[in-house]
Scaffold this motif. Sequence first.
Motif, PDB file in Angstrom:
ATOM      1  N   GLY A   1       0.884  -1.168   0.000  1.00 37.96           N
ATOM      2  CA  GLY A   1       0.000   0.000   0.000  1.00 37.96           C
ATOM      3  C   GLY A   1       0.917   1.210   0.000  1.00 37.96           C
ATOM      4  N   ASP A   2       1.495   1.519  -1.152  1.00 38.77           N
ATOM      5  CA  ASP A   2       2.614   2.452  -1.296  1.00 38.77           C
ATOM      6  C   ASP A   2       2.387   3.785  -0.571  1.00 38.77           C
ATOM      7  OD1 ASP A   2       4.781   3.933  -2.108  1.00 38.77           O
ATOM      8  OD2 ASP A   2       4.571   3.463  -4.237  1.00 38.77           O
ATOM      9  N   PRO A   3       3.208   4.076   0.460  1.00 43.92           N
ATOM     10  CA  PRO A   3       3.033   5.330   1.201  1.00 43.92           C
ATOM     11  C   PRO A   3       3.364   6.561   0.364  1.00 43.92           C
ATOM     12  CG  PRO A   3       5.042   4.219   1.888  1.00 43.92           C
ATOM     13  CD  PRO A   3       4.311   3.257   1.012  1.00 43.92           C
ATOM     14  N   ASN A   4       4.183   6.396  -0.690  1.00 51.69           N
ATOM     15  CA  ASN A   4       4.473   7.531  -1.571  1.00 51.69           C
ATOM     16  C   ASN A   4       3.203   7.981  -2.283  1.00 51.69           C
ATOM     17  OD1 ASN A   4       7.613   7.681  -1.584  1.00 51.69           O
ATOM     18  ND2 ASN A   4       7.127   5.509  -1.791  1.00 51.69           N
ATOM     19  N   VAL A   5       2.373   7.027  -2.691  1.00 50.47           N
ATOM     20  CA  VAL A   5       1.107   7.361  -3.335  1.00 50.47           C
ATOM     21  C   VAL A   5       0.179   8.050  -2.337  1.00 50.47           C
ATOM     22  CG1 VAL A   5      -0.967   6.401  -4.422  1.00 50.47           C
ATOM     23  CG2 VAL A   5       1.289   5.479  -5.006  1.00 50.47           C
ATOM     24  N   ILE A   6       0.118   7.519  -1.115  1.00 49.50           N
ATOM     25  CA  ILE A   6      -0.752   8.111  -0.084  1.00 49.50           C
ATOM     26  C   ILE A   6      -0.339   9.556   0.198  1.00 49.50           C
ATOM     27  CG2 ILE A   6      -1.539   7.941   2.303  1.00 49.50           C
ATOM     28  CD1 ILE A   6      -1.012   4.893   2.115  1.00 49.50           C
ATOM     29  N   ALA A   7       0.973   9.774   0.377  1.00 50.16           N
ATOM     30  CA  ALA A   7       1.467  11.123   0.686  1.00 50.16           C
ATOM     31  C   ALA A   7       1.242  12.079  -0.474  1.00 50.16           C
ATOM     32  CB  ALA A   7       2.954  11.054   1.039  1.00 50.16           C
ATOM     33  N   GLU A   8       1.404  11.580  -1.693  1.00 49.29           N
ATOM     34  CA  GLU A   8       1.231  12.438  -2.863  1.00 49.29           C
ATOM     35  C   GLU A   8      -0.237  12.806  -3.085  1.00 49.29           C
ATOM     36  OE1 GLU A   8       2.333  14.867  -5.856  1.00 49.29           O
ATOM     37  OE2 GLU A   8       3.689  13.806  -4.496  1.00 49.29           O
ATOM     38  N   ARG A   9      -1.123  11.831  -2.961  1.00 46.27           N
ATOM     39  CA  ARG A   9      -2.547  12.095  -3.222  1.00 46.27           C
ATOM     40  C   ARG A   9      -3.182  12.970  -2.144  1.00 46.27           C
ATOM     41  NH1 ARG A   9      -0.592  10.582  -7.064  1.00 46.27           N
ATOM     42  NH2 ARG A   9      -0.971   8.657  -8.256  1.00 46.27           N
ATOM     43  N   THR A  10      -2.730  12.782  -0.902  1.00 50.46           N
ATOM     44  CA  THR A  10      -3.325  13.531   0.217  1.00 50.46           C
ATOM     45  C   THR A  10      -2.551  14.793   0.545  1.00 50.46           C
ATOM     46  OG1 THR A  10      -2.046  12.328   1.890  1.00 50.46           O
ATOM     47  CG2 THR A  10      -4.184  11.381   1.232  1.00 50.46           C
ATOM     48  N   GLY A  11      -1.272  14.804   0.195  1.00 49.84           N
ATOM     49  CA  GLY A  11      -0.409  15.915   0.569  1.00 49.84           C
ATOM     50  C   GLY A  11       0.094  15.836   1.994  1.00 49.84           C
ATOM     51  N   VAL A  12      -0.250  14.735   2.705  1.00 51.79           N
ATOM     52  CA  VAL A  12       0.028  14.616   4.145  1.00 51.79           C
ATOM     53  C   VAL A  12       1.190  13.651   4.387  1.00 51.79           C
ATOM     54  CG1 VAL A  12      -0.950  13.976   6.384  1.00 51.79           C
ATOM     55  CG2 VAL A  12      -2.407  15.036   4.643  1.00 51.79           C
ATOM     56  N   PRO A  13       2.149  13.999   5.261  1.00 53.32           N
ATOM     57  CA  PRO A  13       3.225  13.066   5.608  1.00 53.32           C
ATOM     58  C   PRO A  13       2.643  11.734   6.089  1.00 53.32           C
ATOM     59  CG  PRO A  13       3.653  15.222   6.549  1.00 53.32           C
ATOM     60  CD  PRO A  13       2.269  15.286   5.991  1.00 53.32           C
ATOM     61  N   THR A  14       3.249  10.650   5.647  1.00 55.02           N
ATOM     62  CA  THR A  14       2.699   9.329   5.919  1.00 55.02           C
ATOM     63  C   THR A  14       3.734   8.420   6.576  1.00 55.02           C
ATOM     64  OG1 THR A  14       1.179   9.533   4.030  1.00 55.02           O
ATOM     65  CG2 THR A  14       1.616   7.308   4.849  1.00 55.02           C
ATOM     66  N   VAL A  15       3.338   7.820   7.691  1.00 56.08           N
ATOM     67  CA  VAL A  15       4.185   6.833   8.365  1.00 56.08           C
ATOM     68  C   VAL A  15       3.681   5.441   7.992  1.00 56.08           C
ATOM     69  CG1 VAL A  15       5.122   6.014  10.555  1.00 56.08           C
ATOM     70  CG2 VAL A  15       4.536   8.437  10.282  1.00 56.08           C
ATOM     71  N   SER A  16       4.591   4.558   7.612  1.00 53.75           N
ATOM     72  CA  SER A  16       4.207   3.213   7.182  1.00 53.75           C
ATOM     73  C   SER A  16       5.266   2.217   7.653  1.00 53.75           C
ATOM     74  CB  SER A  16       4.085   3.169   5.652  1.00 53.75           C
ATOM     75  OG  SER A  16       5.339   3.495   5.050  1.00 53.75           O
ATOM     76  N   ASP A  17       5.101   0.957   7.254  1.00 50.74           N
ATOM     77  CA  ASP A  17       6.103  -0.088   7.509  1.00 50.74           C
ATOM     78  C   ASP A  17       6.435  -0.190   8.999  1.00 50.74           C
ATOM     79  OD1 ASP A  17       7.598  -2.120   6.440  1.00 50.74           O
ATOM     80  OD2 ASP A  17       9.369  -0.896   6.078  1.00 50.74           O
ATOM     81  N   PHE A  18       5.374  -0.268   9.820  1.00 46.55           N
ATOM     82  CA  PHE A  18       5.549  -0.226  11.276  1.00 46.55           C
ATOM     83  C   PHE A  18       6.245  -1.465  11.839  1.00 46.55           C
ATOM     84  CE2 PHE A  18       2.193   2.888  10.680  1.00 46.55           C
ATOM     85  CZ  PHE A  18       2.478   3.844  11.630  1.00 46.55           C
ATOM     86  N   ARG A  19       6.087  -2.621  11.212  1.00 47.00           N
ATOM     87  CA  ARG A  19       6.600  -3.848  11.813  1.00 47.00           C
ATOM     88  C   ARG A  19       8.112  -4.040  11.652  1.00 47.00           C
ATOM     89  NH1 ARG A  19       2.292  -8.760  10.731  1.00 47.00           N
ATOM     90  NH2 ARG A  19       0.365  -7.568  10.895  1.00 47.00           N
ATOM     91  N   ALA A  20       8.667  -3.473  10.579  1.00 45.46           N
ATOM     92  CA  ALA A  20      10.018  -3.851  10.155  1.00 45.46           C
ATOM     93  C   ALA A  20      11.105  -3.549  11.193  1.00 45.46           C
ATOM     94  CB  ALA A  20      10.349  -3.172   8.834  1.00 45.46           C
ATOM     95  N   ARG A  21      11.018  -2.417  11.874  1.00 43.06           N
ATOM     96  CA  ARG A  21      12.101  -2.057  12.802  1.00 43.06           C
ATOM     97  C   ARG A  21      12.141  -3.017  13.989  1.00 43.06           C
ATOM     98  NH1 ARG A  21      15.303   2.582  13.233  1.00 43.06           N
ATOM     99  NH2 ARG A  21      17.030   2.051  14.636  1.00 43.06           N
ATOM    100  N   ASP A  22      10.965  -3.446  14.452  1.00 37.70           N
ATOM    101  CA  ASP A  22      10.919  -4.415  15.548  1.00 37.70           C
ATOM    102  C   ASP A  22      11.548  -5.736  15.115  1.00 37.70           C
ATOM    103  OD1 ASP A  22       9.487  -5.001  18.327  1.00 37.70           O
ATOM    104  OD2 ASP A  22       9.137  -6.740  17.043  1.00 37.70           O
ATOM    105  N   LEU A  23      11.279  -6.156  13.888  1.00 31.01           N
ATOM    106  CA  LEU A  23      11.909  -7.375  13.354  1.00 31.01           C
ATOM    107  C   LEU A  23      13.425  -7.224  13.288  1.00 31.01           C
ATOM    108  CD1 LEU A  23       9.312  -8.069  10.577  1.00 31.01           C
ATOM    109  CD2 LEU A  23      10.106  -9.829  12.131  1.00 31.01           C
ATOM    110  N   ALA A  24      13.880  -6.029  12.961  1.00 29.44           N
ATOM    111  CA  ALA A  24      15.322  -5.796  12.825  1.00 29.44           C
ATOM    112  C   ALA A  24      16.064  -5.955  14.141  1.00 29.44           C
ATOM    113  CB  ALA A  24      15.568  -4.397  12.248  1.00 29.44           C
ATOM    114  N   VAL A  25      15.356  -5.851  15.271  1.00 30.67           N
ATOM    115  CA  VAL A  25      16.012  -6.050  16.575  1.00 30.67           C
ATOM    116  C   VAL A  25      15.549  -7.357  17.211  1.00 30.67           C
ATOM    117  CG1 VAL A  25      16.531  -3.638  17.036  1.00 30.67           C
ATOM    118  CG2 VAL A  25      14.298  -4.541  17.704  1.00 30.67           C
TER     119      VAL A  25
END
Length: 386
Positions: free
Chosen positions: A122-146
């Motif tokens: 669900g590409d956050p670049n598309v969300i940010a571009e269409r809405t104009g609003v900063p978008t936070v995504s990919d919440f799980r990955a950093r926890d997996l990295a540790v």
Amino acid sequence: MIVVGLMSGTSADGVDAAVVDIRGSGHRLKSSLLKHVGRSYSPRLRQLILQACEHGTVGQICHLNVVLGEVFAKTALLAIKHSGISPQRVALIGSHGQTIHHRPAAIYEPGIGQIRSTLQIGDPNVIAERTGVPTVSDFRARDLAVGGEGAPLAPYVHALLFAQKRATRMVVNLGGIANVTVLSGGGNLAAVRAFDTGPCNMLLDGLVAMETQGQARFDRGGRLALKGQVDKGLLRWLLAHPYVSRCPPKSTGREMFGEGYIQRVWAQAQRRHLAFSDLLATSCRFIAQVIHDSQKWTKEIPDELVFGGGGVRNTRLWSELSGVFDPIPVRCMDECGVSSQAFEAQAFAVLAYQTIHGVCANLPKVTGARHPVILGTVTPGIHGLP
């Protein structure tokens, strides 16, 4: 800060958007739901998502990533419109995305070591571009990295919204996958225990789809299940699944309890010559029993249970849960002032707020991570970051 949270769960039935007013700092936040909007996937899009989860090609997933970015963006804009708030007042969007695959069990890669992985699209670049609003995504990955499982993440927000000073609450999400969060009295984040218990609506909906050859997507209100009787033999078979007895931390999804699992359950019911209503009734008892038995891992008997997610509308499932936990009081999130339908989307609004403020929002004792981390990846909006 006004934040929009976006969520699509393992049932892959659509996107929920929550417009949330969030105030405070650190782990002392107040969040108020301003508007919730749900947008169902078309039957074709849902089928494409389910196919991608089970055996999608790289090309299909690449295409769906952008398609879902557009769908998520439209849902966010619709929620903002219905909230009556100017889009310029929305500071941030938090998008969980659509999970395509979740592999929290470590796999050894020669020359590198143990690898855990997960993929939400669900590409956050598309969300940010269409809405104009900063978008936070990919919440799980950093926890997996540790070294964590990357899930469940909602227990952090369960603690903020449902913890009580002198009572222990068990908060249960009845989504595609069921998960439990135990909140000891006092609201200490370090004391929170949570994990996925196993399949919930994913199993029930999958069986309905098989029985009706895709003509129906779920057992509305649990009406069919209410007509059935529990088959003890099938119940024993269901409870024997290895995931049920696995010690937390643990999380799961469609890769374990998807199409292949549902077909095996169906085959077992056929061998036992069960009526379809009996199969659904037994599945409801199985879900309730596994949630009840999760207390062996938490070591606490709750004073009260709070349920959320789509499963709260299944009358048979609710009856089974009330029965196995009797005499412990059972309540719906809505009775506690929190929308059960909007909660998960609201949770990712809160998690995005914490990301942008540099606050760690994973719970290492829940996910198995080595230490707390700031979750998510930030995609700037048209005017940069908030």
